[in-house]
Scaffold this motif. Sequence first.
Motif, PDB file in Angstrom:
ATOM      1  N   SER A  68       2.343  14.402  -1.681  1.00  0.00           N
ATOM      2  CA  SER A  68       3.556  14.061  -0.931  1.00  0.00           C
ATOM      3  C   SER A  68       4.552  13.225  -1.714  1.00  0.00           C
ATOM      4  N   ILE A  69       4.079  12.523  -2.718  1.00  0.00           N
ATOM      5  CA  ILE A  69       4.979  11.641  -3.467  1.00  0.00           C
ATOM      6  C   ILE A  69       5.554  12.378  -4.671  1.00  0.00           C
ATOM      7  N   PRO A  70       6.771  12.051  -5.040  1.00  0.00           N
ATOM      8  CA  PRO A  70       7.412  12.776  -6.146  1.00  0.00           C
ATOM      9  C   PRO A  70       6.840  12.396  -7.512  1.00  0.00           C
ATOM     10  N   ILE A  71       6.846  13.353  -8.402  1.00  0.00           N
ATOM     11  CA  ILE A  71       6.523  13.094  -9.809  1.00  0.00           C
ATOM     12  C   ILE A  71       7.630  13.705 -10.659  1.00  0.00           C
ATOM     13  N   PRO A  72       7.842  13.152 -11.838  1.00  0.00           N
ATOM     14  CA  PRO A  72       8.909  13.679 -12.707  1.00  0.00           C
ATOM     15  C   PRO A  72       8.616  15.107 -13.171  1.00  0.00           C
ATOM     16  N   ASP A  73       9.663  15.826 -13.478  1.00  0.00           N
ATOM     17  CA  ASP A  73       9.509  17.135 -14.113  1.00  0.00           C
ATOM     18  C   ASP A  73       8.852  16.925 -15.471  1.00  0.00           C
ATOM     19  N   GLY A  74       8.186  17.947 -15.942  1.00  0.00           N
ATOM     20  CA  GLY A  74       7.606  17.891 -17.279  1.00  0.00           C
ATOM     21  C   GLY A  74       6.121  17.579 -17.287  1.00  0.00           C
ATOM     22  N   ILE A  75       5.544  17.316 -16.107  1.00  0.00           N
ATOM     23  CA  ILE A  75       4.106  17.051 -16.037  1.00  0.00           C
ATOM     24  C   ILE A  75       3.509  17.804 -14.853  1.00  0.00           C
ATOM     25  N   LYS A  76       2.206  18.005 -14.905  1.00  0.00           N
ATOM     26  CA  LYS A  76       1.498  18.574 -13.755  1.00  0.00           C
ATOM     27  C   LYS A  76       0.162  17.856 -13.624  1.00  0.00           C
ATOM     28  N   ARG A  77      -0.266  17.685 -12.378  1.00  0.00           N
ATOM     29  CA  ARG A  77      -1.523  16.992 -12.127  1.00  0.00           C
ATOM     30  C   ARG A  77      -2.677  17.862 -12.571  1.00  0.00           C
ATOM     31  N   GLU A  78      -3.632  17.226 -13.230  1.00  0.00           N
ATOM     32  CA  GLU A  78      -4.813  17.947 -13.669  1.00  0.00           C
ATOM     33  C   GLU A  78      -6.059  17.551 -12.888  1.00  0.00           C
ATOM     34  N   ASP A  79      -6.230  16.241 -12.627  1.00  0.00           N
ATOM     35  CA  ASP A  79      -7.491  15.794 -12.086  1.00  0.00           C
ATOM     36  C   ASP A  79      -7.334  14.469 -11.349  1.00  0.00           C
ATOM     37  N   ILE A  80      -8.237  14.217 -10.415  1.00  0.00           N
ATOM     38  CA  ILE A  80      -8.345  12.922  -9.741  1.00  0.00           C
ATOM     39  C   ILE A  80      -9.799  12.494  -9.861  1.00  0.00           C
ATOM     40  N   THR A  81     -10.016  11.260 -10.330  1.00  0.00           N
ATOM     41  CA  THR A  81     -11.381  10.746 -10.404  1.00  0.00           C
ATOM     42  C   THR A  81     -11.448   9.394  -9.701  1.00  0.00           C
ATOM     43  N   PHE A  82     -12.618   9.108  -9.157  1.00  0.00           N
ATOM     44  CA  PHE A  82     -12.865   7.860  -8.449  1.00  0.00           C
ATOM     45  C   PHE A  82     -13.949   7.114  -9.204  1.00  0.00           C
ATOM     46  N   GLN A  83     -13.687   5.836  -9.460  1.00  0.00           N
ATOM     47  CA  GLN A  83     -14.647   5.027 -10.193  1.00  0.00           C
ATOM     48  C   GLN A  83     -14.871   3.722  -9.437  1.00  0.00           C
ATOM     49  N   THR A  84     -16.135   3.385  -9.262  1.00  0.00           N
ATOM     50  CA  THR A  84     -16.476   2.092  -8.679  1.00  0.00           C
ATOM     51  C   THR A  84     -17.319   1.362  -9.703  1.00  0.00           C
ATOM     52  N   SER A  85     -16.814   0.228 -10.144  1.00  0.00           N
ATOM     53  CA  SER A  85     -17.556  -0.555 -11.131  1.00  0.00           C
ATOM     54  C   SER A  85     -17.526  -2.022 -10.709  1.00  0.00           C
ATOM     55  N   GLY A  86     -18.672  -2.522 -10.337  1.00  0.00           N
ATOM     56  CA  GLY A  86     -18.737  -3.926  -9.933  1.00  0.00           C
ATOM     57  C   GLY A  86     -17.922  -4.181  -8.684  1.00  0.00           C
ATOM     58  N   VAL A  87     -16.829  -4.928  -8.844  1.00  0.00           N
ATOM     59  CA  VAL A  87     -16.004  -5.303  -7.699  1.00  0.00           C
ATOM     60  C   VAL A  87     -14.724  -4.485  -7.596  1.00  0.00           C
ATOM     61  N   SER A  88     -14.485  -3.546  -8.518  1.00  0.00           N
ATOM     62  CA  SER A  88     -13.223  -2.794  -8.529  1.00  0.00           C
ATOM     63  C   SER A  88     -13.428  -1.337  -8.154  1.00  0.00           C
ATOM     64  N   ASN A  89     -12.566  -0.866  -7.268  1.00  0.00           N
ATOM     65  CA  ASN A  89     -12.473   0.556  -6.959  1.00  0.00           C
ATOM     66  C   ASN A  89     -11.225   1.088  -7.642  1.00  0.00           C
ATOM     67  N   VAL A  90     -11.409   2.125  -8.447  1.00  0.00           N
ATOM     68  CA  VAL A  90     -10.318   2.661  -9.259  1.00  0.00           C
ATOM     69  C   VAL A  90     -10.128   4.142  -8.933  1.00  0.00           C
ATOM     70  N   ILE A  91      -8.857   4.535  -8.777  1.00  0.00           N
ATOM     71  CA  ILE A  91      -8.519   5.955  -8.695  1.00  0.00           C
ATOM     72  C   ILE A  91      -7.715   6.277  -9.945  1.00  0.00           C
ATOM     73  N   LYS A  92      -8.134   7.316 -10.641  1.00  0.00           N
ATOM     74  CA  LYS A  92      -7.442   7.732 -11.869  1.00  0.00           C
ATOM     75  C   LYS A  92      -6.836   9.113 -11.641  1.00  0.00           C
ATOM     76  N   PHE A  93      -5.529   9.189 -11.830  1.00  0.00           N
ATOM     77  CA  PHE A  93      -4.811  10.452 -11.738  1.00  0.00           C
ATOM     78  C   PHE A  93      -4.491  10.914 -13.150  1.00  0.00           C
ATOM     79  N   SER A  94      -4.954  12.096 -13.507  1.00  0.00           N
ATOM     80  CA  SER A  94      -4.691  12.641 -14.843  1.00  0.00           C
ATOM     81  C   SER A  94      -3.628  13.725 -14.754  1.00  0.00           C
ATOM     82  N   TYR A  95      -2.713  13.681 -15.702  1.00  0.00           N
ATOM     83  CA  TYR A  95      -1.617  14.645 -15.763  1.00  0.00           C
ATOM     84  C   TYR A  95      -1.549  15.256 -17.147  1.00  0.00           C
ATOM     85  N   ILE A  96      -1.072  16.477 -17.205  1.00  0.00           N
ATOM     86  CA  ILE A  96      -0.783  17.162 -18.467  1.00  0.00           C
ATOM     87  C   ILE A  96       0.722  17.065 -18.696  1.00  0.00           C
ATOM     88  N   ILE A  97       1.112  16.671 -19.891  1.00  0.00           N
ATOM     89  CA  ILE A  97       2.535  16.659 -20.249  1.00  0.00           C
ATOM     90  C   ILE A  97       2.884  18.037 -20.785  1.00  0.00           C
TER      91      ILE A  97
END
Length: 191
Positions: A68-97
């Motif tokens: 739903s949120i805009p992204i700039p032209d010139g990239i496309k989403r490749e992957d979403i990963t979820f990481q929980t390490s200790g006290v931090s929850n991380v979401i990583k969005f990977s894009y291809i340029i």
Amino acid sequence: MSFMNKKNIIKIFMVFTLIASSISLGLNAYGGNSEEKPIEMVSYANKLLNNKTDYNEDISKIVNLLDSIPIPDGIKREDITFQTSGVSNVIKFSYIINNYKKILDEDVIVVDQFRKNSIILLSLIDNVDIITYSFIDKDSNHPGAIYTFPFTREYANNEMGYDITEKTESADVFKDFLLKVENKCFEINQK
């Protein structure tokens, strides 16, 4: 170097456009009846709020938010990963340029849209501490290079000056919050 070079003219135009848009949206948000409010902003706010979720509650809602949120032209989403390490929850969005020139400003990747997106996403995804964007270069002199930009909940709260999750309680409050995010990110970009 002249003040009226192409880059400065574009910046001046962008400033006037943003000011005019903010004034128009602000006037509609705070005065007049709901029929005068921009339908696009109201529907955008509602669409985002309908996908509010906890970190590991509903992954499809996180994907819907990201779509739903805009992204700039010139990239496309490749992957979403979820990481929980200790006290931090991380979401990583990977894009291809795919088109490096469309996301650069003076040979630096423009992260402004991702700053805005991070503040918005962090307000809507409870229990996530860090959103990281990873860009895999497929279009420059450095194919395969990976560029990473993290944004933390602490950063978002500090930049906005309050707990951003409090701004997702209603559509009207959230719509005003979206305008404030836009204005705040514009201010940051001008520094």
